[in-house]
Design an enzyme around this catalytic site. Structure first.
Site, PDB file in Angstrom:
ATOM      1  N   THR A 124       0.820  -1.025   0.170  1.00  0.00           N
ATOM      2  CA  THR A 124       0.113   0.099   0.038  1.00  0.00           C
ATOM      3  C   THR A 124       0.620   1.339  -0.149  1.00  0.00           C
ATOM      4  OG1 THR A 124      -1.433   1.294   1.352  1.00  0.00           O
ATOM      5  CG2 THR A 124      -0.250  -0.464   2.424  1.00  0.00           C
ATOM      6  N   ASP A 125       0.207   2.292  -0.675  1.00  0.00           N
ATOM      7  CA  ASP A 125       1.212   3.932  -0.612  1.00  0.00           C
ATOM      8  C   ASP A 125       1.267   4.111   0.820  1.00  0.00           C
ATOM      9  OD1 ASP A 125      -1.863   4.249   0.151  1.00  0.00           O
ATOM     10  OD2 ASP A 125      -1.693   5.825  -1.285  1.00  0.00           O
ATOM     11  N   GLU A 126       0.506   3.661   1.689  1.00  0.00           N
ATOM     12  CA  GLU A 126       0.492   3.909   3.283  1.00  0.00           C
ATOM     13  C   GLU A 126       1.682   3.705   3.962  1.00  0.00           C
ATOM     14  OE1 GLU A 126      -2.960   3.676   5.523  1.00  0.00           O
ATOM     15  OE2 GLU A 126      -4.188   3.338   3.687  1.00  0.00           O
ATOM     16  N   TYR A 151      -1.320  -0.067  11.285  1.00  0.00           N
ATOM     17  CA  TYR A 151      -1.491  -0.936   9.901  1.00  0.00           C
ATOM     18  C   TYR A 151      -0.491  -0.620   8.981  1.00  0.00           C
ATOM     19  CZ  TYR A 151      -3.132  -1.396   5.037  1.00  0.00           C
ATOM     20  OH  TYR A 151      -3.522  -1.640   3.830  1.00  0.00           O
ATOM     21  N   LYS A 155       2.342  -3.493   7.343  1.00  0.00           N
ATOM     22  CA  LYS A 155       2.491  -3.562   5.740  1.00  0.00           C
ATOM     23  C   LYS A 155       4.146  -3.363   5.390  1.00  0.00           C
ATOM     24  CE  LYS A 155      -0.204  -4.516   3.140  1.00  0.00           C
ATOM     25  NZ  LYS A 155      -0.736  -5.858   2.842  1.00  0.00           N
TER      26      LYS A 155
HETATM   27  P1  NAD Z   1     -10.029  -6.879   3.188  1.00  0.00           P
HETATM   28  O1  NAD Z   1     -10.078  -6.587   4.462  1.00  0.00           O
HETATM   29  O2  NAD Z   1     -11.367  -6.636   2.430  1.00  0.00           O
HETATM   30  O3  NAD Z   1      -9.495  -8.429   2.990  1.00  0.00           O
HETATM   31  C1  NAD Z   1      -8.787  -9.032   3.480  1.00  0.00           C
HETATM   32  C2  NAD Z   1      -8.936 -10.398   3.364  1.00  0.00           C
HETATM   33  O4  NAD Z   1      -8.022 -11.233   4.076  1.00  0.00           O
HETATM   34  C3  NAD Z   1     -10.501 -11.264   4.129  1.00  0.00           C
HETATM   35  O5  NAD Z   1     -11.109 -12.012   2.793  1.00  0.00           O
HETATM   36  C4  NAD Z   1      -9.977 -11.956   5.179  1.00  0.00           C
HETATM   37  O6  NAD Z   1     -10.813 -13.065   5.559  1.00  0.00           O
HETATM   38  C5  NAD Z   1      -8.474 -12.343   4.655  1.00  0.00           C
HETATM   39  N1  NAD Z   1      -7.651 -12.562   5.986  1.00  0.00           N
HETATM   40  C6  NAD Z   1      -7.323 -11.687   6.905  1.00  0.00           C
HETATM   41  N2  NAD Z   1      -6.340 -12.473   7.904  1.00  0.00           N
HETATM   42  C7  NAD Z   1      -6.061 -13.626   7.097  1.00  0.00           C
HETATM   43  C8  NAD Z   1      -5.416 -14.755   7.341  1.00  0.00           C
HETATM   44  N3  NAD Z   1      -4.523 -14.583   8.587  1.00  0.00           N
HETATM   45  N4  NAD Z   1      -5.171 -15.677   6.592  1.00  0.00           N
HETATM   46  C9  NAD Z   1      -5.766 -15.718   5.549  1.00  0.00           C
HETATM   47  N5  NAD Z   1      -6.655 -14.845   5.205  1.00  0.00           N
HETATM   48  C10 NAD Z   1      -6.741 -13.812   5.951  1.00  0.00           C
HETATM   49  O7  NAD Z   1      -9.013  -6.066   2.603  1.00  0.00           O
HETATM   50  P2  NAD Z   1      -8.803  -5.595   0.907  1.00  0.00           P
HETATM   51  O8  NAD Z   1      -9.373  -3.889   0.874  1.00  0.00           O
HETATM   52  O9  NAD Z   1      -9.371  -6.597   0.129  1.00  0.00           O
HETATM   53  O10 NAD Z   1      -7.255  -5.475   0.838  1.00  0.00           O
HETATM   54  C11 NAD Z   1      -6.492  -6.673   0.176  1.00  0.00           C
HETATM   55  C12 NAD Z   1      -5.018  -6.360   0.210  1.00  0.00           C
HETATM   56  O11 NAD Z   1      -4.793  -5.095  -0.261  1.00  0.00           O
HETATM   57  C13 NAD Z   1      -4.336  -5.977   1.783  1.00  0.00           C
HETATM   58  O12 NAD Z   1      -3.307  -6.586   1.785  1.00  0.00           O
HETATM   59  C14 NAD Z   1      -4.156  -4.552   1.780  1.00  0.00           C
HETATM   60  O13 NAD Z   1      -3.334  -4.172   2.591  1.00  0.00           O
HETATM   61  C15 NAD Z   1      -4.034  -4.380   0.502  1.00  0.00           C
HETATM   62  N6  NAD Z   1      -4.363  -2.791  -0.053  1.00  0.00           N
HETATM   63  C16 NAD Z   1      -5.747  -2.376   0.162  1.00  0.00           C
HETATM   64  C17 NAD Z   1      -6.091  -1.012  -0.388  1.00  0.00           C
HETATM   65  C18 NAD Z   1      -7.510  -0.568  -0.290  1.00  0.00           C
HETATM   66  O14 NAD Z   1      -7.588   0.444  -0.580  1.00  0.00           O
HETATM   67  N7  NAD Z   1      -8.483  -1.326   0.372  1.00  0.00           N
HETATM   68  C19 NAD Z   1      -5.043  -0.191  -0.747  1.00  0.00           C
HETATM   69  C20 NAD Z   1      -3.802  -0.575  -1.208  1.00  0.00           C
HETATM   70  C21 NAD Z   1      -3.441  -2.154  -0.742  1.00  0.00           C
HETATM   71  P1  TYD Z   2     -10.220   4.661   4.816  1.00  0.00           P
HETATM   72  O1  TYD Z   2     -11.339   4.215   4.030  1.00  0.00           O
HETATM   73  O2  TYD Z   2     -10.295   4.071   6.173  1.00  0.00           O
HETATM   74  O3  TYD Z   2      -8.786   4.225   4.241  1.00  0.00           O
HETATM   75  P2  TYD Z   2      -7.565   4.817   4.705  1.00  0.00           P
HETATM   76  O4  TYD Z   2      -7.445   5.073   6.072  1.00  0.00           O
HETATM   77  O5  TYD Z   2      -6.589   3.492   4.604  1.00  0.00           O
HETATM   78  O6  TYD Z   2      -6.933   5.684   3.751  1.00  0.00           O
HETATM   79  O7  TYD Z   2     -10.412   6.258   5.022  1.00  0.00           O
HETATM   80  C1  TYD Z   2     -10.196   6.989   4.170  1.00  0.00           C
HETATM   81  C2  TYD Z   2     -10.140   8.532   4.421  1.00  0.00           C
HETATM   82  O8  TYD Z   2     -11.504   8.889   4.967  1.00  0.00           O
HETATM   83  C3  TYD Z   2      -9.243   8.565   5.615  1.00  0.00           C
HETATM   84  O9  TYD Z   2      -8.646  10.020   5.525  1.00  0.00           O
HETATM   85  C4  TYD Z   2      -9.989   8.605   6.822  1.00  0.00           C
HETATM   86  C5  TYD Z   2     -11.285   9.423   6.388  1.00  0.00           C
HETATM   87  N1  TYD Z   2     -12.556   8.852   7.045  1.00  0.00           N
HETATM   88  C6  TYD Z   2     -13.516   9.507   7.612  1.00  0.00           C
HETATM   89  O10 TYD Z   2     -13.397  10.628   7.605  1.00  0.00           O
HETATM   90  N2  TYD Z   2     -14.643   8.928   8.214  1.00  0.00           N
HETATM   91  C7  TYD Z   2     -14.876   7.644   8.686  1.00  0.00           C
HETATM   92  O11 TYD Z   2     -15.789   6.933   8.962  1.00  0.00           O
HETATM   93  C8  TYD Z   2     -13.720   6.728   7.834  1.00  0.00           C
HETATM   94  C9  TYD Z   2     -13.874   5.352   8.185  1.00  0.00           C
HETATM   95  C10 TYD Z   2     -12.516   7.554   7.195  1.00  0.00           C
END
Ligand code: NAD
Ligand code: TYD
Length: 340
Positions: A124-126, A151, A155
């Protein structure tokens, strides 16, 4: 026959990735390994071809379970499995260290034992922390690693173990760092589905701080296609940023959702800020665009409209994932904030 081992494939991005991958390769078999935590949902996999997509319930921290499920000589391991919500990591970081760090290390060991062709770490960019509040500040692949939330720290640590596995054991690895995803089947703890769901129910939309934090949004299908490009063409040991050149302030995102649904802006409820809240994320995707020829295809207006329509048509899905554990989290996390 090509074979992929995908972890976290019942989550938001992983479940889209298995769809994109099955569509991209006719001769592909996927083992989809997921622990089905609160964020994982078999409903997300409905309609997939059982002959080419095999679901295995298991934890990436359980080495024997991973070894039992991972085919010998698998072409690639894609590691999506993670604890993924920043606010939960602020409440308790232990699960994040366990799954995101230890789980990644165990998967690397298993990939080595099974002779996997490539290990793709979905990061992630984070991990790069926050940018200054200037429109010309962007993350590149050379930005320093400086995570600010538990988090992001987990990562970032996982990325270091991926690097170490390559340097020490010669595993072929690539890392992708994407910005904020939006799209179908995203768990409603995240900004966009939370705001859509609350707006549909005429409930307050909790906006942290001054609402001017910036996130760089990408439609989930674009992210998944980019991961496949990196798997196919990325150079071993390299990192690729993935972004759609779409940085927006949270207030712009939330206002856009309300306007689309024809709901009043008075639903927006400013609440206390997130601890350590990163101010700005914005990705410079020049490298993946120029070196690998990938470019995001779905624009913000189109992607947001499709996403909102999906949630409007899938209220049963929202209701089912919101029941149980999520209800407790929402009460614990938001009730006092919204009441203030
Ligand atoms: P999500 O929380 O929707 O899904 C995570 C999945 O992982 C779930 O299905 C969960 O059951 C499974 N999981 C959790 N712990 C586990 C374990 N110990 N063993 C096996 N499975 C397990 O997350 P997401 O938003 O789909 O993100 C997926 C990946 O992409 C993550 O690695 C996250 O860091 C990365 N990512 C997410 C975003 C975003 O915007 N959501 C952006 C950049 C990177
Ligand atoms: P989020 O979807 O949790 O993603 P991330 O923190 O990984 O970027 O949040 C996106 C942005 O929205 C972040 O700046 C926090 C803000 N946010 C709110 O303002 N209210 C909320 O209830 C949530 C969940 C996020």
């Amino acid at each position: 026959m090509k074979s992929f081992f995908v972890t976290g494939g019942a989550g938001f991005i992983g479940s889209e990735f298995v769809r994109v991958a099955l569509k991209s390769y006719e001769n592909l078999k996927i083992v989809d390994f997921d622990a089905l935590t609160y964020a994982g949902n078999l409903e997300n996999l409905r309609g997939l071809d059982d002959a080419r997509h095999i679901f295995v319930k298991g934890d990436i921290c359980d080495k024997q379970a991973v070894l039992d499920a991972m085919p010998e000589g698998v072409d690639a391991v894609f590691n999506f499995a993670a604890e993924s919500h920043v606010d939960r990591s602020i409440e308790s970081a232990n699960e994040f260290v366990e799954t995101n760090v230890l789980g990644t290390q165990i998967l690397l060991d298993c990939a080595r034992e099974r002779g996997a062709g490539r290990f793709v770490q979905i990061s992630t960019d984070e991990v790069m922390g926050t940018l200054p509040e200037r429109d010309d500040a962007f993350f590149t692949e050379d930005s320093p690693i400086a995570p600010n939330s538990p988090y992001a720290a987990s990562k970032a640590a996982a990325e270091q173990f991926v690097r170490a596995a390559r340097e020490t054991f010669g595993i072929d690895t690539v890392v992708t760092r994407c910005g904020n995803n939006y799209g179908f089947r995203q768990f409603p703890e995240k900004l966009i589905p939370l705001m859509i769901s609350n707006a549909l129910n005429d409930e307050p939309l909790p906006l942290y701080g001054d609402g001017r934090n910036v996130r760089d949004w990408i439609f989930v299908t674009d992210h998944c296609e980019a991961i496949l490009e990196v798997y196919e063409k990325g150079s071993s040991g390299e990192t690729y940023n993935i972004g759609a050149r779409n940085p927006l302030r949270n207030i712009e995102v939330v206002s856009g959702i309300l306007d689309h649904l024809g709901k009043p802006h008075s639903l927006i409820k400013p609440v206390e800020d997130r601890l350590g809240h990163d101010r700005r994320y914005a990705i410079d995707p020049t490298r993946i665009e120029t070196e690998l020829g990938w470019k995001a295809r779905i624009g913000w207006e189109e992607g947001l409209a499709k996403t909102i329509e999906w949630y409007v048509s899938n209220e049963d899905w929202i209701a089912s994932v919101k029941s149980g554990e999520y209800q407790e989290f929402y009460e614990r996390y938001y009730s006092h904030r919204i009441a203030q």
